[in-house]
Scaffold this motif. Sequence first.
Motif, short mmCIF file in Angstrom:
data_model
loop_
_atom_site.label_atom_id
_atom_site.label_comp_id
_atom_site.label_asym_id
_atom_site.label_seq_id
_atom_site.Cartn_x
_atom_site.Cartn_y
_atom_site.Cartn_z
N SER A 140 10.68 13.99 7.38
CA SER A 140 9.95 15.10 6.76
C SER A 140 9.88 14.92 5.25
O SER A 140 8.82 15.07 4.63
CB SER A 140 10.62 16.43 7.10
OG SER A 140 10.64 16.66 8.49
N VAL A 141 11.02 14.59 4.65
CA VAL A 141 11.05 14.39 3.20
C VAL A 141 10.27 13.13 2.84
O VAL A 141 9.53 13.10 1.85
CB VAL A 141 12.51 14.31 2.70
CG1 VAL A 141 12.55 14.02 1.20
CG2 VAL A 141 13.25 15.61 3.01
N ALA A 142 10.41 12.09 3.65
CA ALA A 142 9.70 10.83 3.39
C ALA A 142 8.19 11.05 3.40
O ALA A 142 7.47 10.48 2.56
CB ALA A 142 10.08 9.78 4.43
N ALA A 143 7.69 11.85 4.32
CA ALA A 143 6.25 12.10 4.40
C ALA A 143 5.73 12.75 3.11
O ALA A 143 4.66 12.40 2.60
CB ALA A 143 5.93 12.98 5.60
N MET A 144 6.52 13.68 2.56
CA MET A 144 6.11 14.34 1.32
C MET A 144 6.19 13.36 0.15
O MET A 144 5.31 13.35 -0.73
CB MET A 144 6.97 15.56 1.07
CG MET A 144 6.83 16.62 2.16
SD MET A 144 7.62 18.19 1.78
CE MET A 144 6.52 18.82 0.51
N ASN A 145 7.24 12.53 0.12
CA ASN A 145 7.33 11.51 -0.93
C ASN A 145 6.14 10.57 -0.89
O ASN A 145 5.57 10.21 -1.93
CB ASN A 145 8.61 10.70 -0.76
CG ASN A 145 9.87 11.50 -1.02
OD1 ASN A 145 9.84 12.54 -1.67
ND2 ASN A 145 10.98 11.01 -0.50
N LEU A 146 5.79 10.14 0.31
CA LEU A 146 4.69 9.18 0.46
C LEU A 146 3.38 9.78 -0.03
O LEU A 146 2.57 9.09 -0.68
CB LEU A 146 4.57 8.76 1.93
CG LEU A 146 5.67 7.82 2.41
CD1 LEU A 146 5.77 7.85 3.93
CD2 LEU A 146 5.41 6.39 1.93
N TYR A 147 3.16 11.05 0.27
CA TYR A 147 1.95 11.71 -0.23
C TYR A 147 1.96 11.73 -1.76
O TYR A 147 0.94 11.43 -2.41
CB TYR A 147 1.87 13.14 0.31
CG TYR A 147 0.73 13.94 -0.30
CD1 TYR A 147 -0.54 13.88 0.23
CD2 TYR A 147 0.95 14.73 -1.43
CE1 TYR A 147 -1.60 14.60 -0.34
CE2 TYR A 147 -0.09 15.44 -2.01
CZ TYR A 147 -1.36 15.37 -1.47
OH TYR A 147 -2.39 16.07 -2.04
N ARG A 148 3.09 12.09 -2.35
CA ARG A 148 3.17 12.16 -3.82
C ARG A 148 2.94 10.78 -4.43
O ARG A 148 2.24 10.64 -5.44
CB ARG A 148 4.52 12.72 -4.25
CG ARG A 148 4.75 14.17 -3.85
CD ARG A 148 6.16 14.64 -4.17
NE ARG A 148 6.37 14.81 -5.61
CZ ARG A 148 7.54 15.20 -6.14
NH1 ARG A 148 8.58 15.42 -5.34
NH2 ARG A 148 7.67 15.34 -7.44
N LEU A 149 3.53 9.76 -3.82
CA LEU A 149 3.36 8.40 -4.35
C LEU A 149 1.91 7.94 -4.21
O LEU A 149 1.38 7.23 -5.08
CB LEU A 149 4.30 7.44 -3.62
CG LEU A 149 5.77 7.54 -4.03
CD1 LEU A 149 6.65 6.76 -3.07
CD2 LEU A 149 5.97 7.04 -5.46
N TYR A 150 1.27 8.33 -3.12
CA TYR A 150 -0.16 7.99 -2.96
C TYR A 150 -0.98 8.60 -4.09
O TYR A 150 -1.83 7.94 -4.70
CB TYR A 150 -0.66 8.49 -1.61
CG TYR A 150 -2.16 8.55 -1.52
CD1 TYR A 150 -2.95 7.41 -1.62
CD2 TYR A 150 -2.81 9.78 -1.34
CE1 TYR A 150 -4.33 7.48 -1.56
CE2 TYR A 150 -4.18 9.86 -1.27
CZ TYR A 150 -4.95 8.71 -1.38
OH TYR A 150 -6.31 8.77 -1.32
N ARG A 151 -0.71 9.87 -4.39
CA ARG A 151 -1.47 10.53 -5.44
C ARG A 151 -1.13 9.97 -6.82
O ARG A 151 -1.98 9.97 -7.73
CB ARG A 151 -1.20 12.04 -5.41
CG ARG A 151 -1.77 12.75 -4.18
CD ARG A 151 -3.27 12.61 -4.09
NE ARG A 151 -3.83 13.30 -2.92
CZ ARG A 151 -5.10 13.19 -2.55
NH1 ARG A 151 -5.93 12.43 -3.24
NH2 ARG A 151 -5.54 13.83 -1.49
N LEU A 152 0.09 9.47 -7.02
CA LEU A 152 0.49 8.92 -8.31
C LEU A 152 0.00 7.49 -8.51
O LEU A 152 -0.19 7.04 -9.64
CB LEU A 152 2.01 8.95 -8.45
CG LEU A 152 2.64 10.33 -8.69
CD1 LEU A 152 4.15 10.26 -8.51
CD2 LEU A 152 2.29 10.85 -10.08
N THR A 153 -0.17 6.76 -7.40
CA THR A 153 -0.51 5.34 -7.51
C THR A 153 -1.87 4.97 -6.95
O THR A 153 -2.43 3.93 -7.31
CB THR A 153 0.53 4.48 -6.76
OG1 THR A 153 0.42 4.73 -5.35
CG2 THR A 153 1.94 4.79 -7.23
N GLY A 154 -2.40 5.77 -6.04
CA GLY A 154 -3.65 5.43 -5.38
C GLY A 154 -3.50 4.40 -4.27
O GLY A 154 -4.49 3.95 -3.69
N ASP A 155 -2.26 4.05 -3.91
CA ASP A 155 -2.00 3.05 -2.86
C ASP A 155 -2.23 3.68 -1.49
O ASP A 155 -1.46 4.55 -1.06
CB ASP A 155 -0.56 2.54 -2.99
CG ASP A 155 -0.27 1.37 -2.07
OD1 ASP A 155 -0.93 1.25 -1.02
OD2 ASP A 155 0.64 0.58 -2.39
#
Length: 682
Positions: free
Chosen positions: A524-539
Amino acid sequence: IKVDREERPDVDRVYMTFVQATTGSGGWPMSTFLTPTLKPFFGGTYYPPKDKYGRPGFESILHRIASLWGNNRESVIEQADNIMEQIANAFSGKGKSKAGSTSESSSVNSKVESIMAKAQGLLLKGALRFQSEYDRKYGGFGGAPKFPRPVVLNFMLSVAHRLLMGSTATAGDQKNVPELKRAQLIWSMCKTTLLSMYRGGMFDHLGGGFHRYSVDEFWHIPHFEKMGYDQGQLLNSYIDAYQISGDPTFEQVIRETLLYAMRDMYHTEGGGLYSAEDADSLSVEATHKKEGAFYLWSYQELSEIVPEDMPLLEYVYGIKKDGNIRSVSDPHHEMRGMNHLFLLHTIEEAALQFNKSQEQIRERLDEARRKLFEVRSQRPRPSLDDKIITAWNGLYISAFARAYQLFEDEMYLRVAEETARFIMNQLYDPTQKILLRSFREGPANIHGYLQDYAYLIMGLLDLYECGSSAAMDWLTWAVQLQTKQTELFEDKENGGFYDVAGDDPSILIRFKGDQDMAEPAGTSVAAMNLYRLYRLTGDESYLKSAQASVASFEEEIRNVPTAVPQMLCALNLLATSPVYIVIPGDPSSTDTQRMLRETRKHFIPNKVLLFADMPRGQVSTVASTVQRKQFGEGTGTWIGSDLNQSGTSCSTVDQLRTALSRYALSVNSLESVDMTQSSGSR
């Protein structure tokens, strides 16, 4: 073999699952008996030393096990094999496709499409389930014993934000009244719960910090243990509530809890915070430990310490001569005649009662609390669990970082950064790029679990948002840890993450955590981190992994949403347009600090904060887009939902405040509807 379940949750999970499957219940302490291949064949929770109350004692159990093993060894081994095979099949089959890899990929993609299409309905269904469990009289979700479960508050507040934004989008300048009223109701439930936990005995009104849970429905008498994961999560819940309301009571809770953590739980030799304080301790006159002895008071003792303020303490904290603990809260009468501090009346009510100003009442209470705290500090303290657990320190880093953003207290930033550096120096192998689980008088030789990576990455992302000179270092490390987490734990066929890396043959089953309970599931926490990282990096790989993680929980989200509130938060993020906030200029400059200060006041769970002059670490497409738009000193803070489209540029704090208020959940936004006008427009 005695196992610390906090150091080895992987071991605990395997054998607790066996005990629950074979006895119908579980708990700690737990004892299991294993074959030489580590397969359990008998187990249970607490056994008394000797036979007692019709229950076999541990000695009797040992004799029976010895007899069973000596006379029926082959049968025992066969039974153990069968049971573990059934358990393994039940969990390993969860979410797996029976087809080949192409079909498996197709299955994950179809699940992603399905759950995203149904997101709005699933989120509202989850909110309604929690609403049905809400205690309208005393606050909280569910009956006694009452656990805080910050993950529920996280989800409900995110839904309130979604409803508010949806109500505005639906009706233009006139808000959609049903959705607005539902958002108001959710905020009311969360606010009442947070205030009830603080006012009750769950909160330590002398030393700060929260106890584990309330044994009664009134939030009065707690189980007195204090856990690190509770402090970290609850701090974030109160920070959210303060952003929404600006209520000074929430600020007081935040500051007193942070003070407790720094004073009593901080590892001063380099950083890091300890795990827990026990519930039991010696009372001054006793020879054996008792629950809550450190925290409870007799009326006589209080009268001797603050004789002049006893009428005030009786009124405010519910103190009674014969004790204030209800029998329902103390069924074994271990606390009979004692008092536990809880807020029976507010300072405002006390001022009226004693015909004093609120400031006079506050000063007298502060002085009385100071005296009581000094006396209590001389008592035998509860035992300290001085392990430093990576995952729980990730929660603390998040809380201290966000508190710094709100209150700009440099001490909070120092603790957050020192703790992050401690983990980097003591619990991280830079060569292999792996985390270790815990530290006590040196690092334990236990590799980190999914929780350790996910919780720490969350803390580092919040630390990045502080905008310190090390901001990009924290973001860069978060990216590196996410890469390693994906390599070690991701289920690439079915989505989501395993709790353990799979390199330990002694762990018989590789579980996926599928419940957000006292601690949120790692996925659950990983999914939110991944979303944030996507928005920060565009990956895009981060986005796909986040979507697959949420889709892997589809069955739980549909059927038992109350078990996965943090995963519902992740679903909400994925189903909501982002709010990019691009800060130009040097984050340490006075002008930029003023804009940052305003940005941090608002509760916008879908915000993405970017520093325009810090391209290092903001890798891939986001950095190039930010640079291409040529943000810089004097261009104003930019807000928008798409970096490639036009947005709003704010050159003054007032402009920024107005722009952000359109995206934020706040008491003002919840109360700004003209009910008469809106009703007439329907």
